[in-house]
Design an enzyme around this catalytic site. Sequence first.
Site, PDB file in Angstrom:
ATOM      1  N   HIS A 199       0.816  -1.215   0.000  1.00  0.00           N
ATOM      2  CA  HIS A 199       0.000   0.000   0.000  1.00  0.00           C
ATOM      3  C   HIS A 199       0.846   1.260   0.000  1.00  0.00           C
ATOM      4  O   HIS A 199       0.443   2.287  -0.514  1.00  0.00           O
ATOM      5  CB  HIS A 199      -1.034  -0.039   1.122  1.00  0.00           C
ATOM      6  CG  HIS A 199      -2.173  -0.933   0.736  1.00  0.00           C
ATOM      7  ND1 HIS A 199      -2.209  -2.257   1.062  1.00  0.00           N
ATOM      8  CD2 HIS A 199      -3.257  -0.692  -0.037  1.00  0.00           C
ATOM      9  CE1 HIS A 199      -3.285  -2.802   0.533  1.00  0.00           C
ATOM     10  NE2 HIS A 199      -3.944  -1.881  -0.134  1.00  0.00           N
ATOM     11  N   GLU A 446     -11.045 -10.757  -4.857  1.00  0.00           N
ATOM     12  CA  GLU A 446      -9.611 -10.682  -4.579  1.00  0.00           C
ATOM     13  C   GLU A 446      -9.114 -11.870  -3.759  1.00  0.00           C
ATOM     14  O   GLU A 446      -7.943 -11.961  -3.437  1.00  0.00           O
ATOM     15  CB  GLU A 446      -9.252  -9.355  -3.907  1.00  0.00           C
ATOM     16  CG  GLU A 446     -10.099  -8.974  -2.721  1.00  0.00           C
ATOM     17  CD  GLU A 446      -9.784  -7.564  -2.199  1.00  0.00           C
ATOM     18  OE1 GLU A 446      -8.819  -6.938  -2.672  1.00  0.00           O
ATOM     19  OE2 GLU A 446     -10.507  -7.115  -1.306  1.00  0.00           O
ATOM     20  N   CYS A 517      -9.868  -3.117 -10.532  1.00  0.00           N
ATOM     21  CA  CYS A 517      -9.381  -1.909  -9.863  1.00  0.00           C
ATOM     22  C   CYS A 517      -8.019  -2.115  -9.213  1.00  0.00           C
ATOM     23  O   CYS A 517      -7.513  -1.235  -8.541  1.00  0.00           O
ATOM     24  CB  CYS A 517     -10.391  -1.408  -8.836  1.00  0.00           C
ATOM     25  SG  CYS A 517     -10.658  -2.568  -7.485  1.00  0.00           S
TER      26      CYS A 517
HETATM   27  C1  PEP Z   1      -6.632  -5.020  -4.828  1.00  0.00           C
HETATM   28  O1  PEP Z   1      -6.425  -5.836  -3.933  1.00  0.00           O
HETATM   29  O2  PEP Z   1      -6.342  -5.218  -6.017  1.00  0.00           O
HETATM   30  C2  PEP Z   1      -7.221  -3.696  -4.500  1.00  0.00           C
HETATM   31  C3  PEP Z   1      -7.573  -2.876  -5.457  1.00  0.00           C
HETATM   32  O3  PEP Z   1      -7.375  -3.370  -3.194  1.00  0.00           O
HETATM   33  P1  PEP Z   1      -6.174  -2.937  -2.247  1.00  0.00           P
HETATM   34  O4  PEP Z   1      -4.979  -2.697  -3.133  1.00  0.00           O
HETATM   35  O5  PEP Z   1      -6.586  -1.706  -1.522  1.00  0.00           O
HETATM   36  O6  PEP Z   1      -6.002  -4.106  -1.361  1.00  0.00           O
HETATM   37 MG    MG Z   2      -7.337  -5.602  -2.034  1.00  0.00          MG
END
Ligand code: PEP
Ligand code: MG
Length: 592
Positions: A199, A446, A517
């Site tokens: 992140h 996911e 996403c």
């Molecule tokens: C993902 O896991 O691809 C996602 C978009 O969510 P995050 O990156 O916030 O876990």
């Molecule tokens: Mg995610």
Amino acid sequence: MSFQVFGIAVSRGVAIGRAVLVASSRVDVAHYFVAPDQIAPEIARLLRGRDAVVLELETLRDELPVDAPHELAALLDVHLMLLHDEALTGSASQWIVDRHYNAEWALSAQLEVLARQFDEMEDAYLRERKADLEQVVERVLRALAHALGDTPTPVTPRDFGGEDPLLLVAADIAPADMIQFKRSVFRGFITDIGGKTSHTAIVARSLDIPAVVGTREASRLIRQDDWVIIDGDAGTVIVNPSPIVLEEYRFRQRQSELERARLGRLRHTPAVTLDGEHIELHANIEMPADAEAAVAAGATGVGLFRSEFLFMNRDGDLPSEDEQFVVYKAAVEAMKGMPVTIRTVDIGADKPLDRLSVSELRHEHVLNPAMGLRAIRWSLAEPSMFRQQLRAIYRASAFGKVRLLVPMVAHLSEVKQIIETIRKVQQQLTDAGHAFSHVELGVMIEIPAAAVMLPLLLRHLDFVSIGTNDLIQYTLAIDRADEAVAHLYDPWHPAVLQLINGAISESRAAGKGVSVCGEMAGDPDFTDLLLAMGLRSFSMHPSQIPAVKQRVLRADTQRLAAALPRVLESEDPQSAASKEFATARGGAAAVH
Ligand code: PEP
Ligand code: MG
């Protein structure tokens, strides 16, 4: 001496500037510039902070009970000596004069310089004095923080005739701290820890400035104020480059700025393929303020609003329903009628509520946070918090088109509990006289289990959004934040491609919306592949939209789809894709 450090490329482009080393624990120290006429008052503020601590320690020493161990008085003397040493406050004042740093920044910059010198000392006793120095600086930082109402107004380098760009170097930066750098003075980041889709890396990408993570030892090798080049495309850091190398990179920097400007002109061009397919290019945002950048980049909606950043850095206190409502409403209004997909809180894994870095989490906190009480699991474990967030999201729906997205779903029972909670929340809002509109419900795909059982989930949903970052992490059992296994994090892995392809085709067959996403959506190297799989909705950082749009404008989805089986059947999908899709694009002349 010039040398290179290698890491993982996470945010493209070239940045050239001076290194600012910040200890991970002090990344949250305020970093800003002060105006020329504020330099003397800022030095005075630093010295007042120092003097407050001197007084505190002198009082402590004078009031030591007679039977207190002798070492205690000696220790206080050492601390007082460090406080009076010109190498600390004198040199910190020099940072204020030369660089216009605020007092806290100047002090922590000088601490980093001195800490290196201590590390290199032969004498073990002297080496250990580093801890004393850190404690003393910590006390002065605290004293400065407590002297409220005393701080100068931040200014930009332009206000005092320009400065060298600054690049942040730290062992680790927690996502919660990274978010605070959104409007910071730094033009690039280098960290020792982290993977491509950690992140911290994601937030760096959303800042649209070059970054390299997972360098393992950059923060040890690079020194305060070294000249540094970040090659965000190659994942390389060049320290103290020669004039020839510097010139070469300045040239590349200008080229990439020109390329950005050229792509920026596509902003108002509709994203339509050569065979007439309309493609949605939505934005991923972390704060309502990012919606502005999304609209400016030509996004036609928000495909992922990561609401968890609202919950961070609050010392255990959670945002109230009203506070959340104001934030969601701001994002909805900023998007001017375009859809806003708000994801319920995804706390956990490498996004803890409090300011813990990934290394602290890994070693001190939870055994395996990525598989723990994360995202919807946490929301369902805290039902009143979950209802509060849902009420805020529903109330925002009275002001525009809102879609609700739930992360980390793996069980049908979770979807049923979510729907049940939504019913309760709608009733509560009606009873309280709050307006709301229809809100579509979607979940993130996911976790591989959700992808495999998608048809069952789809019966209860309006749409799904594929979170490739986590889908890859969980399919391949690779911690996305761990640089030690980063080489195994492979979006081209056949198992990953099959899951994504299956999720897209099953959603389409069920007549339900599907988007991606995760970071794959914003990487132009995957645009042809995802279009070939039938994807028509992508969500990414606003800065990535122009490059993906360029790919879309050059694509013929029918020809790409015809080439897809050969890619999926290949033992080396990445090479097959580059060959097959290039042929599929074949005669399609470049449009821009
Ligand atoms: C993902 O896991 O691809 C996602 C978009 O969510 P995050 O990156 O916030 O876990
Ligand atoms: Mg995610």
